[in-house]
Design a protein around this motif. Structure first.
Motif, PDB file in Angstrom:
ATOM      1  N   GLU A   1     -19.239  -6.743   9.208  1.00 20.47           N
ATOM      2  CA  GLU A   1     -17.870  -7.004   9.642  1.00 20.47           C
ATOM      3  C   GLU A   1     -17.113  -7.906   8.681  1.00 20.47           C
ATOM      4  O   GLU A   1     -15.871  -7.940   8.694  1.00 20.47           O
ATOM      5  N   GLU A   2     -17.808  -8.638   7.820  1.00 14.06           N
ATOM      6  CA  GLU A   2     -17.163  -9.541   6.871  1.00 14.06           C
ATOM      7  C   GLU A   2     -16.864  -8.884   5.523  1.00 14.06           C
ATOM      8  O   GLU A   2     -16.200  -9.478   4.681  1.00 14.06           O
ATOM      9  N   LEU A   3     -17.343  -7.660   5.318  1.00 15.65           N
ATOM     10  CA  LEU A   3     -17.271  -7.032   3.999  1.00 15.65           C
ATOM     11  C   LEU A   3     -16.070  -6.102   3.889  1.00 15.65           C
ATOM     12  O   LEU A   3     -15.766  -5.335   4.802  1.00 15.65           O
ATOM     13  N   GLY A   4     -15.395  -6.172   2.738  1.00 15.18           N
ATOM     14  CA  GLY A   4     -14.272  -5.298   2.445  1.00 15.18           C
ATOM     15  C   GLY A   4     -14.315  -4.833   1.014  1.00 15.18           C
ATOM     16  O   GLY A   4     -15.170  -5.252   0.217  1.00 15.18           O
ATOM     17  N   VAL A   5     -13.393  -3.942   0.660  1.00 16.40           N
ATOM     18  CA  VAL A   5     -13.285  -3.447  -0.715  1.00 16.40           C
ATOM     19  C   VAL A   5     -12.134  -4.178  -1.394  1.00 16.40           C
ATOM     20  O   VAL A   5     -11.036  -4.278  -0.851  1.00 16.40           O
ATOM     21  N   THR A   6     -12.387  -4.688  -2.604  1.00 16.89           N
ATOM     22  CA  THR A   6     -11.414  -5.600  -3.218  1.00 16.89           C
ATOM     23  C   THR A   6     -10.930  -5.184  -4.598  1.00 16.89           C
ATOM     24  O   THR A   6      -9.923  -5.717  -5.075  1.00 16.89           O
ATOM     25  N   GLY A   7     -11.607  -4.257  -5.269  1.00 15.47           N
ATOM     26  CA  GLY A   7     -11.176  -3.862  -6.601  1.00 15.47           C
ATOM     27  C   GLY A   7     -12.073  -2.780  -7.160  1.00 15.47           C
ATOM     28  O   GLY A   7     -13.094  -2.419  -6.558  1.00 15.47           O
ATOM     29  N   MET A   8     -11.693  -2.247  -8.309  1.00 17.56           N
ATOM     30  CA  MET A   8     -12.460  -1.152  -8.910  1.00 17.56           C
ATOM     31  C   MET A   8     -12.238  -1.096 -10.407  1.00 17.56           C
ATOM     32  O   MET A   8     -11.303  -1.690 -10.938  1.00 17.56           O
TER      33      MET A   8
ATOM     34  N   SER B   1       0.842  -1.171   0.000  1.00 19.05           N
ATOM     35  CA  SER B   1       0.000   0.000   0.000  1.00 19.05           C
ATOM     36  C   SER B   1       0.879   1.223   0.000  1.00 19.05           C
ATOM     37  O   SER B   1       2.016   1.182   0.422  1.00 19.05           O
ATOM     38  N   ASN B   2       0.328   2.319  -0.491  1.00 21.34           N
ATOM     39  CA  ASN B   2       1.103   3.547  -0.616  1.00 21.34           C
ATOM     40  C   ASN B   2       0.804   4.464   0.560  1.00 21.34           C
ATOM     41  O   ASN B   2      -0.280   5.030   0.649  1.00 21.34           O
TER      42      ASN B   2
ATOM     43  N   GLU C   1      -7.360  -4.781  -9.184  1.00 22.60           N
ATOM     44  CA  GLU C   1      -7.709  -5.544  -7.994  1.00 22.60           C
ATOM     45  C   GLU C   1      -6.761  -5.093  -6.895  1.00 22.60           C
ATOM     46  O   GLU C   1      -5.537  -5.101  -7.078  1.00 22.60           O
ATOM     47  N   PHE C   2      -7.302  -4.661  -5.756  1.00 27.73           N
ATOM     48  CA  PHE C   2      -6.469  -4.089  -4.714  1.00 27.73           C
ATOM     49  C   PHE C   2      -5.538  -5.148  -4.114  1.00 27.73           C
ATOM     50  O   PHE C   2      -5.996  -6.239  -3.747  1.00 27.73           O
ATOM     51  N   PRO C   3      -4.247  -4.847  -3.991  1.00 25.78           N
ATOM     52  CA  PRO C   3      -3.327  -5.811  -3.390  1.00 25.78           C
ATOM     53  C   PRO C   3      -3.619  -6.032  -1.914  1.00 25.78           C
ATOM     54  O   PRO C   3      -3.409  -7.131  -1.386  1.00 25.78           O
ATOM     55  N   VAL C   4      -4.061  -4.986  -1.219  1.00 27.71           N
ATOM     56  CA  VAL C   4      -4.535  -5.091   0.161  1.00 27.71           C
ATOM     57  C   VAL C   4      -6.019  -4.767   0.148  1.00 27.71           C
ATOM     58  O   VAL C   4      -6.441  -3.765  -0.432  1.00 27.71           O
ATOM     59  N   LYS C   5      -6.826  -5.637   0.765  1.00 29.19           N
ATOM     60  CA  LYS C   5      -8.280  -5.540   0.669  1.00 29.19           C
ATOM     61  C   LYS C   5      -8.866  -5.301   2.062  1.00 29.19           C
ATOM     62  O   LYS C   5      -9.331  -6.232   2.717  1.00 29.19           O
ATOM     63  N   PRO C   6      -8.846  -4.063   2.528  1.00 25.78           N
ATOM     64  CA  PRO C   6      -9.285  -3.795   3.901  1.00 25.78           C
ATOM     65  C   PRO C   6     -10.784  -4.011   4.089  1.00 25.78           C
ATOM     66  O   PRO C   6     -11.583  -3.784   3.181  1.00 25.78           O
ATOM     67  N   LEU C   7     -11.147  -4.454   5.291  1.00 26.14           N
ATOM     68  CA  LEU C   7     -12.551  -4.579   5.651  1.00 26.14           C
ATOM     69  C   LEU C   7     -13.124  -3.199   5.964  1.00 26.14           C
ATOM     70  O   LEU C   7     -12.423  -2.302   6.431  1.00 26.14           O
TER      71      LEU C   7
END
Length: 324
Positions: free
Chosen positions: A289-296, A17-18, A147-153
């Motif tokens: 609590e199980e949901l995160g962002v994974t790509g765009m 992440s940057n 696709e995000f390399p880190v997929k935070p919840l």
């Protein structure tokens, strides 16, 4: 798991992440939370993997390298679904510091502006269509994806800010007289973010919704909230779409062809999208609590005969982690 971005039909029709800041190191002062970009390779040094013209089918592996770096593995992707005219690295022409890729069906350009990369995406749909699109027929896309390399919840993000500055260059109808049907034909420039179940122990692991930020729609100067199932063509995902209204995140309209700068925390709207999705019968077995962002993805979907262009810079998705 690698998600394939498919067309979002229903709406069209109705790693490292940057780190952007560093924490305060003085132990006598409160810790400053670190803002983090979801993107890797913000300056596109590693190029773009070309995904081809058929969603779900890998391309031959060709890539674009506007800033050099040939041979590196890109983290960005460029999708050209349902296009007759695919781009190639050999198309590149450099003029006045701008790297241009152009053919009969599209134009893509990149230019460094200080710390920003200025991007232009044009679709020349008049060259792509043999006839006005009919119900359930596909349409041209031009999408930049990651696709995000880190997929935070969602629960681990204090906020999620969209940073964006852009303008519509033009959108010209090439529809034959009396053939335009607003239920079938438009040109849209937008961002979609995947909100996905990340709990591998959950029966709904991998299920997701599309969260949209609609910058431009030919049919509407001011767009309203849209919430419905993704349908309308053969490879539609069938997932829930929640797309903001323009008034939720910006002032003015890109229809005016003026530069507009946007800085908006999207997290509260994402939580609202999840609530509405559950009310409609989607993601009912997934807790927040199980949901995160994974790509765009960001770019054009053009289900009508329009020649359209949009340029933007300063695009980023930046979150602040919740302090433990």
């Amino acid at each position: 798991m690698k998600l394939i971005f498919k067309a979002l039909g229903c709406m069209l029709l109705a790693a490292c992440s940057n780190k952007l800041n560093t924490a305060v190191v003085n132990e006598n002062e409160p810790e400053t939370l670190t803002a983090v970009s979801l993107f890797t390779d913000n300056h596109f040094e590693k190029g773009f993997f070309l995904k081809g013209d058929v969603s779900g089918i890998p391309s031959a592996g060709e890539s674009l390298y506007p800033f050099g770096g040939e041979g590196q593995k890109p983290v960005w992707e460029l999708a050209e679904w349902t296009s007759k005219y695919l781009l190639h690295q050999s198309n590149m022409v450099e003029k006045d510091g701008t790297k241009w890729y152009e053919n009969k069906g599209k134009l893509v350009s990149f230019k460094r502006e200080g710390k920003d990369t200025h991007i232009r995406l044009d679709v020349k749909a008049a060259a792509e269509y043999d006839h006005p699109r009919k119900n359930n027929e596909p349409w041209p896309h031009l999408l930049i994806e990651q696709e995000f390399p880190v997929k935070p919840l969602l629960k681990d993000m204090e906020n999620l800010f969209l940073h964006f500055e852009g303008r519509l260059i033009d959108c010209v109808s090439k529809m034959p007289a009396d053939t335009f049907d607003p239920g079938l034909h438009s040109a849209q420039f937008q961002v979609f973010i995947i909100v996905q179940n990340r709990n591998q122990q959950s029966p709904e692991y991998g299920d997701y919704l599309w969260f949209g930020v609609p910058f431009y729609d030919y049919r509407h100067k001011q767009q309203q909230v849209y919430a419905a199932r993704d349908v309308g063509k053969g490879d539609a995902t069938g997932k829930f779409i929640y797309s903001l209204g323009n008034a939720d995140y910006m002032k003015g309209s890109f229809h005016d062809k003026k530069w507009i700068k946007i800085e908006k925390d999207l997290k509260p709207f994402m939580l609202k999208a999840v609530t509405i999705a559950k009310e409609r019968g989607y993601l009912v077995g997934s807790s927040v609590e199980e949901l995160g962002v994974t790509g765009m993805n960001i770019g054009w979907e053009v289900p009508g005969i329009f020649d359209a262009g949009f340029e933007f810079k300063g695009f980023d998705l930046i979150y602040t982690p919740v302090k433990n």
